[in-house]
Scaffold this active site. Structure first.
Site, short mmCIF file in Angstrom:
data_model
loop_
_atom_site.label_atom_id
_atom_site.label_comp_id
_atom_site.label_asym_id
_atom_site.label_seq_id
_atom_site.Cartn_x
_atom_site.Cartn_y
_atom_site.Cartn_z
N ASN A 164 -5.65 4.03 -0.99
CA ASN A 164 -6.74 4.76 -1.66
C ASN A 164 -8.03 4.36 -0.96
OD1 ASN A 164 -8.62 5.87 -3.36
ND2 ASN A 164 -8.15 4.57 -5.13
N TRP A 165 -8.49 5.23 -0.08
CA TRP A 165 -9.69 4.91 0.70
C TRP A 165 -10.98 5.01 -0.13
CZ3 TRP A 165 -9.12 7.73 6.12
CH2 TRP A 165 -8.08 7.14 6.83
N LYS A 166 -10.89 5.57 -1.33
CA LYS A 166 -12.07 5.77 -2.18
C LYS A 166 -13.15 6.51 -1.36
CE LYS A 166 -10.62 1.91 -4.95
NZ LYS A 166 -10.96 0.80 -5.84
N HIS A 175 -7.85 7.81 -12.14
CA HIS A 175 -8.25 6.48 -11.66
C HIS A 175 -9.39 5.95 -12.54
CE1 HIS A 175 -9.79 3.27 -9.15
NE2 HIS A 175 -8.64 3.30 -8.51
N GLU A 218 -2.92 -0.18 -13.28
CA GLU A 218 -4.07 -0.78 -12.61
C GLU A 218 -5.00 -1.39 -13.65
OE1 GLU A 218 -4.93 0.84 -8.43
OE2 GLU A 218 -6.03 2.05 -9.87
N SER A 227 -6.46 -5.27 -6.30
CA SER A 227 -6.58 -6.40 -5.37
C SER A 227 -5.25 -6.78 -4.71
CB SER A 227 -7.19 -7.61 -6.08
OG SER A 227 -8.49 -7.29 -6.54
N GLY A 253 -6.51 -0.44 -2.49
CA GLY A 253 -7.87 0.02 -2.23
C GLY A 253 -8.43 -0.67 -1.00
P1 PGA Z 1 -8.44 -2.56 -4.78
O1 PGA Z 1 -8.39 -1.08 -5.40
O2 PGA Z 1 -7.16 -2.75 -4.00
O3 PGA Z 1 -9.66 -2.57 -3.90
O4 PGA Z 1 -8.54 -3.50 -5.92
C1 PGA Z 1 -7.21 -0.57 -5.98
C2 PGA Z 1 -7.51 0.76 -6.63
O5 PGA Z 1 -8.59 0.92 -7.21
O6 PGA Z 1 -6.68 1.69 -6.57
#
Ligand code: PGA
Length: 255
Positions: free
Chosen positions: A8-10, A92, A162, A212, A233
């Site tokens: 998930n590149w956001k 999300h 999550e 994380s 992420g």
């Molecule tokens: P993160 O994000 O790995 O940076 O904690 C995960 C997510 O929000 O899908």
């Protein structure tokens, strides 16, 4: 069964040239690890460029709206499908928080994605860290998103647990949930699915962990927590780290 690893590149990176480079580097980093199912979900504007480069990974999107129509700023499930998108992240926590998405909206999105033959990645999770029992909100989010859906669609559903407090904790593995609490959440989600749709349908739903995830902690989430995969992420923005995560997923699946 192969483990699922979703990047998930956001809202990264800042331009198409960098998205192209990250997609290319990621393809190279994961090329050797065929025993894992990999999805890359870039921001909407980069779907065409990233999609055109992927050979090993599948294309995902980070959100969706339902249908085409008078919905300024929205993107429909059919439009995503036409670009080669196969997986759609829905609900999300960053969309629930920053875009005010409600359980009702998320329900409509999950239904739209399933109706178009795509795979929704439904994100659920509590906001505050709590000890002991899995918070009831996890079950409420799950049942509201899935109520009334056709059983025969659910083989394509992926549920991502999550816990919001474990997302983007930059500190890496210290901020993630413990494998034990993720395992308890998995069991709770399984039970809720069984009560909603019966054991046979529930068995087909994949349950993954996000929050994380790093090359260091991923194996525990897959092996000890019995998760079917991970949603990644920040570590997905580093092709080398993401490659290590996919390697671990491929190794766990082989055992
Ligand atoms: P993160 O994000 O790995 O940076 O904690 C995960 C997510 O929000 O899908």
């Amino acid at each position: 069964m192969k483990k699922l690893v979703i990047a998930n590149w956001k809202a990264h990176p800042e331009n198409a040239a960098k998205a192209r480079a990250l997609a290319q580097d990621t393809e190279v980093a994961i090329a050797a690890y065929k025993n894992a199912e990999v999805v890359i979900a870039p921001p909407f504007p980069f779907l065409p460029v990233v999609g055109s480069l992927l050979t090993r990974a599948r294309l995902g999107s980070q959100d969706v709206w339902g249908a085409e129509g008078p919905y300024t700023g929205m993107v429909s499930a059919r439009q995503l499908k036409s670009l080669g998108v196969g997986y759609v992240i829905v609900g999300h926590s960053e969309r629930r928080i920053h875009a005010g998405e409600t359980d009702e909206m998320i329900h409509r999105k999950v239904a739209a994605v399933l109706r178009r033959g795509l795979k929704p990645v439904l994100c659920i999770g509590e906001r505050e860290r709590q000890g002991g029992e899995v918070p009831v909100i996890v079950g409420v989010q799950l049942s509201s998103a899935l109520k009334g859906l056709k059983k025969e669609w659910l083989g394509r559903l992926i549920v991502a647990y999550e816990p919001v407090w474990a997302i983007s904790t930059a500190a890496g593995s210290t901020g993630a949930a413990t494998p034990d609490s993720a395992f308890r959440a998995r069991i709770y989600i399984e039970k809720t699915l069984v009560s909603l749709f019966g054991a046979r349908t529930a068995r087909d739903v994949r349950i993954i962990y996000g929050g994380s995830v790093t090359p260091v902690n991923i194996a525990a989430f897959l092996a000890e927590s019995r998760m079917n995969g991970v949603l990644v992420g920040s570590a997905s923005l580093d092709a080398k780290k993401f490659g290590q995560i996919v390697r671990s997923a491929a190794e766990v699946a082989r055992r």
